[in-house]
Design a protein around this motif. Structure first.
Motif, PDB file in Angstrom:
ATOM      1  N   LEU A   1       4.880   3.817 -17.143  1.00  0.00           N
ATOM      2  CA  LEU A   1       3.585   3.863 -16.467  1.00  0.00           C
ATOM      3  C   LEU A   1       2.479   3.261 -17.324  1.00  0.00           C
ATOM      4  O   LEU A   1       1.442   2.865 -16.814  1.00  0.00           O
ATOM      5  CB  LEU A   1       3.220   5.313 -16.121  1.00  0.00           C
ATOM      6  CG  LEU A   1       4.142   6.003 -15.120  1.00  0.00           C
ATOM      7  CD1 LEU A   1       3.817   7.485 -15.024  1.00  0.00           C
ATOM      8  CD2 LEU A   1       4.028   5.329 -13.756  1.00  0.00           C
ATOM      9  N   LEU A   2       2.718   3.182 -18.629  1.00  0.00           N
ATOM     10  CA  LEU A   2       1.725   2.635 -19.542  1.00  0.00           C
ATOM     11  C   LEU A   2       2.101   1.239 -20.036  1.00  0.00           C
ATOM     12  O   LEU A   2       1.582   0.780 -21.054  1.00  0.00           O
ATOM     13  CB  LEU A   2       1.527   3.587 -20.723  1.00  0.00           C
ATOM     14  CG  LEU A   2       0.890   4.925 -20.333  1.00  0.00           C
ATOM     15  CD1 LEU A   2       0.989   5.920 -21.462  1.00  0.00           C
ATOM     16  CD2 LEU A   2      -0.539   4.731 -19.913  1.00  0.00           C
ATOM     17  N   ALA A   3       2.951   0.563 -19.308  1.00  0.00           N
ATOM     18  CA  ALA A   3       3.350  -0.790 -19.697  1.00  0.00           C
ATOM     19  C   ALA A   3       2.124  -1.687 -19.788  1.00  0.00           C
ATOM     20  O   ALA A   3       1.258  -1.676 -18.921  1.00  0.00           O
ATOM     21  CB  ALA A   3       4.336  -1.360 -18.679  1.00  0.00           C
ATOM     22  N   GLY A   4       2.017  -2.422 -20.871  1.00  0.00           N
ATOM     23  CA  GLY A   4       0.916  -3.348 -21.076  1.00  0.00           C
ATOM     24  C   GLY A   4      -0.211  -2.784 -21.921  1.00  0.00           C
ATOM     25  O   GLY A   4      -1.089  -3.522 -22.359  1.00  0.00           O
ATOM     26  N   VAL A   5      -0.184  -1.488 -22.186  1.00  0.00           N
ATOM     27  CA  VAL A   5      -1.244  -0.878 -22.999  1.00  0.00           C
ATOM     28  C   VAL A   5      -1.254  -1.461 -24.411  1.00  0.00           C
ATOM     29  O   VAL A   5      -2.293  -1.491 -25.074  1.00  0.00           O
ATOM     30  CB  VAL A   5      -1.115   0.661 -23.015  1.00  0.00           C
ATOM     31  CG1 VAL A   5       0.043   1.100 -23.878  1.00  0.00           C
ATOM     32  CG2 VAL A   5      -2.399   1.308 -23.492  1.00  0.00           C
ATOM     33  N   ASP A   6      -0.127  -1.982 -24.825  1.00  0.00           N
ATOM     34  CA  ASP A   6      -0.030  -2.573 -26.170  1.00  0.00           C
ATOM     35  C   ASP A   6      -0.869  -3.840 -26.310  1.00  0.00           C
ATOM     36  O   ASP A   6      -1.146  -4.284 -27.415  1.00  0.00           O
ATOM     37  CB  ASP A   6       1.426  -2.860 -26.522  1.00  0.00           C
ATOM     38  CG  ASP A   6       2.092  -3.787 -25.522  1.00  0.00           C
ATOM     39  OD1 ASP A   6       1.962  -3.554 -24.310  1.00  0.00           O
ATOM     40  OD2 ASP A   6       2.748  -4.738 -25.964  1.00  0.00           O
ATOM     41  N   ARG A   7      -1.324  -4.399 -25.200  1.00  0.00           N
ATOM     42  CA  ARG A   7      -2.162  -5.601 -25.253  1.00  0.00           C
ATOM     43  C   ARG A   7      -3.656  -5.271 -25.309  1.00  0.00           C
ATOM     44  O   ARG A   7      -4.479  -6.151 -25.482  1.00  0.00           O
ATOM     45  CB  ARG A   7      -1.861  -6.492 -24.058  1.00  0.00           C
ATOM     46  CG  ARG A   7      -0.425  -7.003 -24.075  1.00  0.00           C
ATOM     47  CD  ARG A   7      -0.189  -8.033 -23.001  1.00  0.00           C
ATOM     48  NE  ARG A   7      -0.780  -7.676 -21.722  1.00  0.00           N
ATOM     49  CZ  ARG A   7      -0.121  -7.576 -20.588  1.00  0.00           C
ATOM     50  NH1 ARG A   7       1.163  -7.810 -20.555  1.00  0.00           N
ATOM     51  NH2 ARG A   7      -0.738  -7.256 -19.479  1.00  0.00           N
ATOM     52  N   ALA A   8      -3.995  -3.993 -25.150  1.00  0.00           N
ATOM     53  CA  ALA A   8      -5.401  -3.588 -25.155  1.00  0.00           C
ATOM     54  C   ALA A   8      -5.966  -3.598 -26.574  1.00  0.00           C
ATOM     55  O   ALA A   8      -5.236  -3.472 -27.552  1.00  0.00           O
ATOM     56  CB  ALA A   8      -5.536  -2.187 -24.560  1.00  0.00           C
TER      57      ALA A   8
END
Length: 101
Positions: free
Chosen positions: A31-38
Motif C-alpha cells: 500500500l506504500l509502494a513508491g514512498v521511497d521516492r518521496a
C-alpha cells in the motif's frame, strides 16, 4: 519526472497508516509502494501500535536538512565540548531542548 525536473518537494503523510511500512505482509506493505521516492515521510507509530504516548517520526533523504533548518546554534544550550555532544539531537528539532510527551 516533472517533479524532479522542477525541484518539487514530495512529502508523504503517513500519520495513520504509515507504520504499515514495517509490515511483513506483502499486501499491507504494498500500500506504500513508491514512498521511497518521496523527499520526506512522516508516520505516527502510537496510532497503529496503540502506544500511550504520542510519537511522530519524520524521515527525510536529505542528510543534515533538519539540523540546518531547525538549528539555533545557541552555544549556551549546546556545547560541542561536552561528552556525547554528537548524540544531542536537541538542536536538530523544532522544539529545541523541550522533551516530547
Amino acid at each position: 519526472s516533472a517533479i524532479h525536473r522542477n525541484n518539487i518537494w514530495v512529502h508523504v503523510d503517513g500519520a495513520w497508516g504509515g507504520s504499515a511500512i514495517f509490515s511483513r505482509r506483502p499486501g499491507v506493505r504494498g500500500l506504500l509502494a513508491g514512498v521511497d521516492r518521496a523527499d520526506s515521510f512522516t508516520f505516527n507509530p502510537h496510532k497503529m501500535l496503540g502506544a500511550p504516548n504520542q510519537t511522530t517520526a519524520l524521515v527525510t533523504r536529505h542528510c543534515g536538512l533538519l539540523k540546518a533548518s531547525n538549528s539555533t546554534g545557541a552555544r549556551y544550550l549546546f556545547d560541542p565540548r561536552k561528552n556525547g555532544a554528537d548524540y544531542d539531537l536537541g538542536d536538530s528539532t523544532y522544539t529545541c531542548g523541550r522533551r516530547p510527551d
